[in-house]
Write a protein that holds these residues in place. Structure first.
Motif, PDB file in Angstrom:
ATOM      1  N   VAL A   1       0.884  -1.241  -0.152  1.00 43.53           N
ATOM      2  CA  VAL A   1      -0.148  -0.105   0.025  1.00 43.53           C
ATOM      3  C   VAL A   1       0.950   1.314  -0.028  1.00 43.53           C
ATOM      4  N   LEU A   2       1.850   1.428   0.818  1.00 43.88           N
ATOM      5  CA  LEU A   2       2.720   2.722   1.019  1.00 43.88           C
ATOM      6  C   LEU A   2       3.511   2.780  -0.335  1.00 43.88           C
ATOM      7  N   VAL A   3       3.982   1.748  -0.838  1.00 42.03           N
ATOM      8  CA  VAL A   3       4.804   1.859  -1.923  1.00 42.03           C
ATOM      9  C   VAL A   3       4.089   2.154  -3.109  1.00 42.03           C
ATOM     10  N   GLY A   4       2.826   1.536  -3.223  1.00 38.07           N
ATOM     11  CA  GLY A   4       1.964   1.728  -4.628  1.00 38.07           C
ATOM     12  C   GLY A   4       1.436   3.211  -4.148  1.00 38.07           C
ATOM     13  N   LEU A   5       1.041   3.564  -3.292  1.00 34.20           N
ATOM     14  CA  LEU A   5       0.463   4.842  -3.014  1.00 34.20           C
ATOM     15  C   LEU A   5       1.609   6.016  -3.409  1.00 34.20           C
ATOM     16  N   GLY A   6       2.840   5.677  -3.040  1.00 31.42           N
ATOM     17  CA  GLY A   6       3.920   6.761  -3.115  1.00 31.42           C
ATOM     18  C   GLY A   6       4.072   6.832  -4.639  1.00 31.42           C
ATOM     19  N   LEU A   7       4.366   5.615  -5.213  1.00 35.25           N
ATOM     20  CA  LEU A   7       4.411   5.676  -6.959  1.00 35.25           C
ATOM     21  C   LEU A   7       3.307   6.506  -7.629  1.00 35.25           C
ATOM     22  N   SER A   8       2.092   6.047  -7.038  1.00 35.91           N
ATOM     23  CA  SER A   8       0.989   6.641  -7.903  1.00 35.91           C
ATOM     24  C   SER A   8       0.810   8.121  -7.715  1.00 35.91           C
TER      25      SER A   8
ATOM     26  N   ALA B   1       2.275  -0.600 -14.777  1.00 35.69           N
ATOM     27  CA  ALA B   1       3.449  -1.226 -14.228  1.00 35.69           C
ATOM     28  C   ALA B   1       3.622  -0.957 -12.698  1.00 35.69           C
ATOM     29  N   ILE B   2       2.788   0.015 -12.117  1.00 37.05           N
ATOM     30  CA  ILE B   2       2.766   0.142 -10.880  1.00 37.05           C
ATOM     31  C   ILE B   2       1.617  -0.897 -10.181  1.00 37.05           C
ATOM     32  N   ASP B   3       0.618  -1.460 -10.891  1.00 42.43           N
ATOM     33  CA  ASP B   3      -0.031  -2.194 -10.277  1.00 42.43           C
ATOM     34  C   ASP B   3       0.525  -3.808 -10.460  1.00 42.43           C
ATOM     35  N   VAL B   4       1.047  -4.015 -11.321  1.00 39.20           N
ATOM     36  CA  VAL B   4       1.779  -5.275 -11.725  1.00 39.20           C
ATOM     37  C   VAL B   4       2.841  -5.510 -10.504  1.00 39.20           C
ATOM     38  N   ALA B   5       3.698  -4.211  -9.986  1.00 42.59           N
ATOM     39  CA  ALA B   5       4.492  -4.426  -9.139  1.00 42.59           C
ATOM     40  C   ALA B   5       4.047  -4.628  -7.706  1.00 42.59           C
ATOM     41  N   VAL B   6       2.899  -3.915  -7.602  1.00 47.58           N
ATOM     42  CA  VAL B   6       2.144  -4.000  -6.091  1.00 47.58           C
ATOM     43  C   VAL B   6       1.645  -5.330  -6.101  1.00 47.58           C
ATOM     44  N   ILE B   7       0.825  -5.951  -6.872  1.00 45.15           N
ATOM     45  CA  ILE B   7       0.392  -7.076  -6.940  1.00 45.15           C
ATOM     46  C   ILE B   7       1.254  -8.422  -6.711  1.00 45.15           C
ATOM     47  N   LEU B   8       2.371  -8.335  -7.715  1.00 41.77           N
ATOM     48  CA  LEU B   8       3.271  -9.256  -7.482  1.00 41.77           C
ATOM     49  C   LEU B   8       3.956  -9.088  -6.194  1.00 41.77           C
TER      50      LEU B   8
END
Length: 651
Positions: free
Chosen positions: A594-601, A624-631
């Motif tokens: 959550v934290l990394v994904g929100l920061g990137l978004s 790319a962000i979604d793929v990274a976060v889900i993986l």
């Protein structure tokens, strides 16, 4: 005819009837999301080919149609969510695709549609992969069983009947490859069972005549006859199915928090997009901001990570009732544990019978065992087994009243019989010799007083030795994050302290009734989050009072399993340390995602607002962000199917 591994039968019918073919609505939705990616992919490819051959108008039409197709499906999803009162970030996807069409950006619209559909497909795959172990438990549930019928001199015959028609006492033929439909005992033959789907134990276990076996086990040996002990709806496997369905439907506190944060993120997105448009007059900047925020990893990472944790614990024979319970398991700091059946085997054996005149040992034992046939307490079962081993003729009890934690009262052959502890006797005004409480010494882990027609009849002493792996398991629990261990037992303090000497236990609370155990739990909650572990009906109130209740469900009381948040499907605490570590890892990964994904978004949205990203580039970045976060969230599934832990679950 083979058993059908569908979700029908006595317990799964409600879920089975939700939609055709036994698929739950969530499964149909996942299938729809998984196939949605084909529409924009086809439209984008056709448009690129058309533009390559010089047909720009045809290309724009293909891209617009692809965008409209995905937008139409998305609008249906949004309308359904709004009807349930859920407001999510799918609204941003609607605005971004609609904005691309309104601003005559058909290529951007098609790319956005493809990225959005691709994200949903990835989410559907991740969710299905994460819940595979729990889904497999439900899918193996049999619908029918082969029941032996006949009598009155007629030869027995086998008839296939629905599980709902089975009753205690029925004889069932379990063929090679069949899943046991109900709990029972081996009535004829020898059972070789694969318990891996229930307990995670990889090696088959062998059970001889009269051995108790659990529904949901797979017969990997020769056919044998099973004597049913419970109706199908009350069996272990039926309870597991109910728990799995509840766990899949439950929403964790972290997921609910993510939903609230998603609304805040939605407002931030709209403000940032509107501000960029107002400041520059460039609508494409606003569109690019919306695209980067579609969809948000906040709503993808948490469910995937938590369900992954639920699936991993299920593979280890630990059934956690939803993400909320998984979070509580990760936060637990204090362990309150019952003794009988947890630190001990819960299979006490009669050690001595001290009959009190005018009663003889055999008669007192027969009357007490006859009464205890109506009780599911481990001590009661041990007494009945001992009486049967001595070939005593047991009568059927009547007018039975069980006082949880104290004992049983009822009529046997017209005589009023009481079997239990000192509190039960005092409540009836029956005075026993003082030796009945202390003379047995610490070797007697439990003492049962027997009274007949209001007169003391016998003092029964039982032994229930400590599990050999008890110290190692408690040490492993310490290593997994448990800071304080409290023993709560109804036994005498002398017995409890002698039995647990040398164990890493911080405090011993003895001579407890169910209300006292609950009080201990409430007092310990003042120190921190409490996990209570028990296996009997008298533990149910304390399990419900704790921040997290853990029940040994392999042979524990149904009341304990229903009151608990976590059910251990093996007759041991051995898998619990691994489950705690899995829960902690899953929660940490969810937060990290959550934290990394929100920061990137947010970084991407700011870049888009400053004009550094076009809508098409924003769509690619978002994907790319979604793929990274889900993986990253799926890392919660990592690890071998069987982790090393102290001891080996008993079968």
């Amino acid at each position: 005819m083979e058993h059908s591994p569908a979700t029908g039968g006595a317990v799964g019918k409600a879920a089975h009837d939700k939609v055709p073919d036994g698929k739950a609505p969530v499964e149909w939705a996942a299938a729809l999301r998984g196939g949605l990616v084909a529409l924009p992919l086809l439209g984008l490819s056709a448009g690129l080919v058309a533009r390559a051959v010089g047909h720009a108008d045809a290309a724009a039409l293909a891209w617009s149609l692809a965008t409209l197709a995905v937008l139409a499906v998305l609008l249906v999803q949004v309308a359904t969510s709004l009807a349930r009162g859920d407001v999510g970030l799918d609204l941003v996807a609607v605005l971004s695709m609609g904005g691309a069409l309104a601003l005559s950006q058909p290529l951007a619209g098609a790319v956005i549609a493809l990225m959005f559909a691709g994200g949903q497909s990835l989410e559907a795959y991740a969710a299905g992969r994460a819940s595979r172990a729990m889904t497999a438990l439900v899918a193996r549930q049999p619908r029918t069983a082969l029941r032996e019928e006949g009598g009155d001199g007629d030869p027995p015959r086998m008839r296939e009947v629905p599980l709902a028609d089975l009753a205690p006492g029925d004889r069932i033929l379990v063929r090679a490859g069949d899943v046991l439909p109900v709990d029972g005992r081996v009535a004829a033959g020898r059972a070789v069972l694969d318990l891996s789907s229930l307990t995670g134990e990889s090696l088959p276990a062998s059970f001889g005549a009269n051995a108790a076996v659990l529904s949901g086990s797979l017969n990997v040996g020769q056919a044998f006859t099973l004597m049913a002990e419970r109706p199908a709806a009350e069996s272990t496997y039926a309870g597991i199915v109910r728990l799995v369905e509840a766990a899949r439907d439950a929403k964790a506190p972290m997921a609910r928090l993510a939903d609230r944060y998603a609304l805040v993120f939605l407002l931030v997105t709209l403000v940032l997009a509107g501000g960029a448009w107002a400041a520059t007059g460039e609508a494409l900047r606003a569109l690019a901001v919306l695209v980067v925020a579609t969809p948000c990893p906040l709503i993808l990472a948490v469910p995937v990570a938590l369900v992954s944790g639920l699936s991993r614990t299920a593979r280890r024979g630990v059934l956690v009732k939803g993400g909320g319970a998984l979070e509580a398991l990760a936060k637990a700091e204090i362990l309150v544990v019952d003794k009988t059946g947890t630190l001990t085997h819960g299979r006490a054996r009669l050690r001595a019978v001290a009959a009190l005149p005018p009663f003889g040992e055999g008669e007192a034992l027969r009357l007490a065992a006859s009464l205890d046939q109506a009780s599911a307490h481990p001590i009661a079962r041990a007494l009945v087994e001992e009486a049967k081993s001595q070939a005593l003729s047991l009568a059927s009890p009547s007018a039975v009243t069980e006082v949880p934690g104290d004992g049983v009262i009822g009529l046997v052959d017209g005589r009023r019989v009481s079997a239990g502890g000192p509190r039960l006797m005092r409540s009836q005004g029956i005075a026993f010799p003082s030796a009945g409480s202390d003379a047995d010494g610490p070797a007697a882990s439990a003492t049962v007083l027997v009274a007949v027609d209001g007169r003391p009849a016998a003092i029964l002493s039982f032994a229930d030795p400590l599990r050999r792996d008890g110290a190692a398991i408690l040490a492993a629990l310490r290593e997994s994050g448990i800071a304080r261990v409290v023993l709560a037992t109804g036994d005498r303090r002398k017995v409890a302290e002698a039995l647990t000497a040398g164990l890493p236990i911080d405090a011993v609370a003895a001579d407890l009734d169910p209300a006292d155990k609950t009080k201990v739990v409430l007092e310990e909650r003042l120190r921190g989050p409490v996990m209570m572990v028990g296996d009997g009906i008298n533990d149910a109130p304390a399990l419900a009072a704790a921040d997290l209740g853990v029940a040994l469900g392999a042979r524990g009381a149904a009341a304990a399993a229903e009151a608990a948040d976590v059910v251990l499907l093996v007759d041991s605490l051995a898998p619990l340390p691994d489950a705690i570590r899995i829960a902690k890892a899953s929660r940490a990964i969810a937060l990290q995602s959550v934290l990394v994904g929100l920061g990137l978004s947010l970084a991407g949205m700011v870049a888009a607002a400053l004009g550094a990203l076009t809508p098409v580039q924003g769509a690619l970045l978002q994907e790319a962000i979604d793929v990274a976060v889900i993986l990253n969230a799926m890392r919660a599934l990592a690890g071998p199917d069987r982790e090393s832990h102290p001891g080996k679950p008993a079968t």
